[in-house]
Design a protein around this motif. Structure first.
Motif, PDB file in Angstrom:
ATOM      1  N   GLY A  86       0.784  -1.230   0.000  1.00  0.00           N
ATOM      2  CA  GLY A  86       0.000   0.000   0.000  1.00  0.00           C
ATOM      3  C   GLY A  86       0.811   1.274   0.000  1.00  0.00           C
ATOM      4  N   SER A  87       2.124   1.167  -0.207  1.00  0.00           N
ATOM      5  CA  SER A  87       2.981   2.356  -0.232  1.00  0.00           C
ATOM      6  C   SER A  87       3.172   2.859  -1.665  1.00  0.00           C
ATOM      7  CB  SER A  87       4.363   2.025   0.356  1.00  0.00           C
ATOM      8  OG  SER A  87       4.253   1.603   1.690  1.00  0.00           O
ATOM      9  N   VAL A  88       3.083   4.176  -1.841  1.00  0.00           N
ATOM     10  CA  VAL A  88       3.383   4.770  -3.143  1.00  0.00           C
ATOM     11  C   VAL A  88       4.890   4.723  -3.349  1.00  0.00           C
ATOM     12  CG1 VAL A  88       3.271   6.847  -4.567  1.00  0.00           C
ATOM     13  CG2 VAL A  88       1.367   6.274  -3.060  1.00  0.00           C
ATOM     14  N   ILE A  89       5.325   4.033  -4.418  1.00  0.00           N
ATOM     15  CA  ILE A  89       6.767   3.859  -4.645  1.00  0.00           C
ATOM     16  C   ILE A  89       7.248   4.518  -5.941  1.00  0.00           C
ATOM     17  CG2 ILE A  89       6.940   1.737  -3.289  1.00  0.00           C
ATOM     18  CD1 ILE A  89       6.784   0.173  -5.946  1.00  0.00           C
ATOM     19  N   GLY A  90       6.316   4.998  -6.746  1.00  0.00           N
ATOM     20  CA  GLY A  90       6.707   5.641  -7.999  1.00  0.00           C
ATOM     21  C   GLY A  90       5.473   6.167  -8.705  1.00  0.00           C
ATOM     22  N   PHE A  91       5.688   6.660  -9.930  1.00  0.00           N
ATOM     23  CA  PHE A  91       4.576   7.225 -10.685  1.00  0.00           C
ATOM     24  C   PHE A  91       4.691   6.864 -12.157  1.00  0.00           C
ATOM     25  CE2 PHE A  91       4.898   9.884  -6.955  1.00  0.00           C
ATOM     26  CZ  PHE A  91       3.577  10.083  -6.603  1.00  0.00           C
ATOM     27  N   SER A  92       3.534   6.854 -12.804  1.00  0.00           N
ATOM     28  CA  SER A  92       3.449   6.691 -14.246  1.00  0.00           C
ATOM     29  C   SER A  92       2.592   7.837 -14.755  1.00  0.00           C
ATOM     30  CB  SER A  92       2.823   5.338 -14.585  1.00  0.00           C
ATOM     31  OG  SER A  92       2.771   5.133 -15.978  1.00  0.00           O
ATOM     32  N   PRO A 101       7.714  11.094 -24.293  1.00  0.00           N
ATOM     33  CA  PRO A 101       7.023   9.831 -24.545  1.00  0.00           C
ATOM     34  C   PRO A 101       5.563   9.907 -24.116  1.00  0.00           C
ATOM     35  CG  PRO A 101       8.300   9.673 -22.531  1.00  0.00           C
ATOM     36  CD  PRO A 101       8.599  11.019 -23.113  1.00  0.00           C
ATOM     37  N   LYS A 102       4.752   9.020 -24.695  1.00  0.00           N
ATOM     38  CA  LYS A 102       3.336   8.995 -24.351  1.00  0.00           C
ATOM     39  C   LYS A 102       3.160   8.708 -22.865  1.00  0.00           C
ATOM     40  CE  LYS A 102      -1.049   6.825 -25.654  1.00  0.00           C
ATOM     41  NZ  LYS A 102      -1.706   5.797 -26.483  1.00  0.00           N
ATOM     42  N   TYR A 103       3.929   7.738 -22.367  1.00  0.00           N
ATOM     43  CA  TYR A 103       3.935   7.435 -20.938  1.00  0.00           C
ATOM     44  C   TYR A 103       5.343   7.609 -20.401  1.00  0.00           C
ATOM     45  CZ  TYR A 103      -0.805   5.722 -20.259  1.00  0.00           C
ATOM     46  OH  TYR A 103      -2.161   5.648 -20.122  1.00  0.00           O
ATOM     47  N   LEU A 104       5.444   8.233 -19.235  1.00  0.00           N
ATOM     48  CA  LEU A 104       6.730   8.420 -18.570  1.00  0.00           C
ATOM     49  C   LEU A 104       6.632   7.817 -17.179  1.00  0.00           C
ATOM     50  CD1 LEU A 104       9.565   9.788 -18.621  1.00  0.00           C
ATOM     51  CD2 LEU A 104       8.478  11.801 -17.609  1.00  0.00           C
ATOM     52  N   ASN A 138      -2.048   1.543 -18.447  1.00  0.00           N
ATOM     53  CA  ASN A 138      -2.719   1.934 -17.209  1.00  0.00           C
ATOM     54  C   ASN A 138      -4.207   2.211 -17.420  1.00  0.00           C
ATOM     55  OD1 ASN A 138      -0.071   1.907 -16.463  1.00  0.00           O
ATOM     56  ND2 ASN A 138       0.023   3.989 -15.710  1.00  0.00           N
ATOM     57  N   ILE A 139      -4.546   2.896 -18.525  1.00  0.00           N
ATOM     58  CA  ILE A 139      -5.949   3.208 -18.794  1.00  0.00           C
ATOM     59  C   ILE A 139      -6.749   1.922 -18.980  1.00  0.00           C
ATOM     60  CG2 ILE A 139      -7.537   4.189 -20.495  1.00  0.00           C
ATOM     61  CD1 ILE A 139      -6.426   6.400 -18.914  1.00  0.00           C
ATOM     62  N   SER A 155       2.260  -4.134 -16.682  1.00  0.00           N
ATOM     63  CA  SER A 155       3.661  -3.797 -16.421  1.00  0.00           C
ATOM     64  C   SER A 155       3.854  -2.303 -16.687  1.00  0.00           C
ATOM     65  CB  SER A 155       4.601  -4.644 -17.281  1.00  0.00           C
ATOM     66  OG  SER A 155       4.256  -4.557 -18.647  1.00  0.00           O
ATOM     67  N   LEU A 156       4.977  -1.761 -16.271  1.00  0.00           N
ATOM     68  CA  LEU A 156       5.178  -0.315 -16.253  1.00  0.00           C
ATOM     69  C   LEU A 156       6.242   0.113 -17.259  1.00  0.00           C
ATOM     70  CD1 LEU A 156       4.948  -0.342 -12.447  1.00  0.00           C
ATOM     71  CD2 LEU A 156       3.581   1.242 -13.817  1.00  0.00           C
TER      72      LEU A 156
END
Length: 234
Positions: A86-92, A101-104, A138-139, A155-156
């Motif tokens: 439940g910890s926020v560890i990064g972002f997309s 890029p479209k996604y970073l 993600n969407i 996957s990210l």
């Protein structure tokens, strides 16, 4: 998240509405917006007491040639990456408007590694559906959860790895691949199958016509048709 309620965040809100993402999903996934600014996040975080070193180390800011800071994510719809604890560890971040890029994704840090984390596994690990759906974006994952398929993950910004496969095997013995129908998606499917099967997971592949990805399919045909499609997967 706070930026979505500001006038400057209107473009992101309009984008969320166009994509048909409900307010409940915005809250569940913790969506937000990185404004079209070079310093909004760094200024806000500095006021909260975070140092330049911490912001750079976390991948939220970068240093320019003169040593000043600027925001890593700008003009993007932001998806927090949350680990299974439940910890926020990064972002997309998905671009709003034109740009690459479209996604970073966040760079690798002490707590975040793209090859060892899956988007929305923190939610999907609690599913009662007896499987996990592996999507490409993600969407797609948000749309699937909204339609009742709370077993979707992605996957990210990287191809599925053996580490991903081992993580998935901890939570399920069946994975349905729902990658995009283009050549890149088909190649990703072919690479993923042997990695997943090596862990003992039963792999099925969703092949659909009339839509390029799950998000488009759900909008065109609805959740019931998608469920029929899943049941017919080989």
């Amino acid at each position: 998240y706070e930026n979505l309620s500001k006038p400057e965040g209107r473009d992101a809100v309009n984008y969320i509405n166009r994509r048909g993402i409900s307010a409940a999903m915005v809250k569940r996934f913790g969506l937000g917006v990185a404004l079209d600014s070079w310093n909004q996040l760094t200024d806000a975080m500095t006021k909260k007491g975070y140092t330049a070193y911490e912001l750079v180390d976390a991948g939220l800011a970068k240093k320019n040639r003169s040593g000043g800071l600027y925001d890593t994510f700008r003009n993007r719809l932001m998806f927090p990456v949350i680990d299974i604890r439940g910890s926020v560890i990064g972002f997309s971040g998905g671009i709003l408007g034109d740009g690459e890029p479209k996604y970073l994704n966040s760079p690798d840090t002490l707590v975040f590694n793209k090859s060892r984390n899956l988007f929305a596994l923190n939610l999907a690990k609690r599913t009662k559906q007896g499987m996990l759906i592996l999507a490409e974006g993600n969407i797609d994952v948000v749309s699937l959860h909204q339609a009742g398929f709370d077993c979707a993950v992605a996957s990210l910004g990287t191809s599925l790895t053996e580490e991903h496969a081992k993580i998935l095997a901890k939570y399920t013995n069946q994975v349905i691949l729902t990658y995009d129908g283009d050549e890149a998606g088909q190649n990703a499917t072919r690479r993923a199958i042997p990695m997943l099967e090596k862990t003992g997971i039963k792999v099925r592949v969703r092949r659909m016509q009339g839509a390029k990805d799950p998000d488009e399919f759900l909008k065109k045909y609805g959740a019931q048709r998608f469920e029929v499609l899943l049941d017919s997967c080989q």
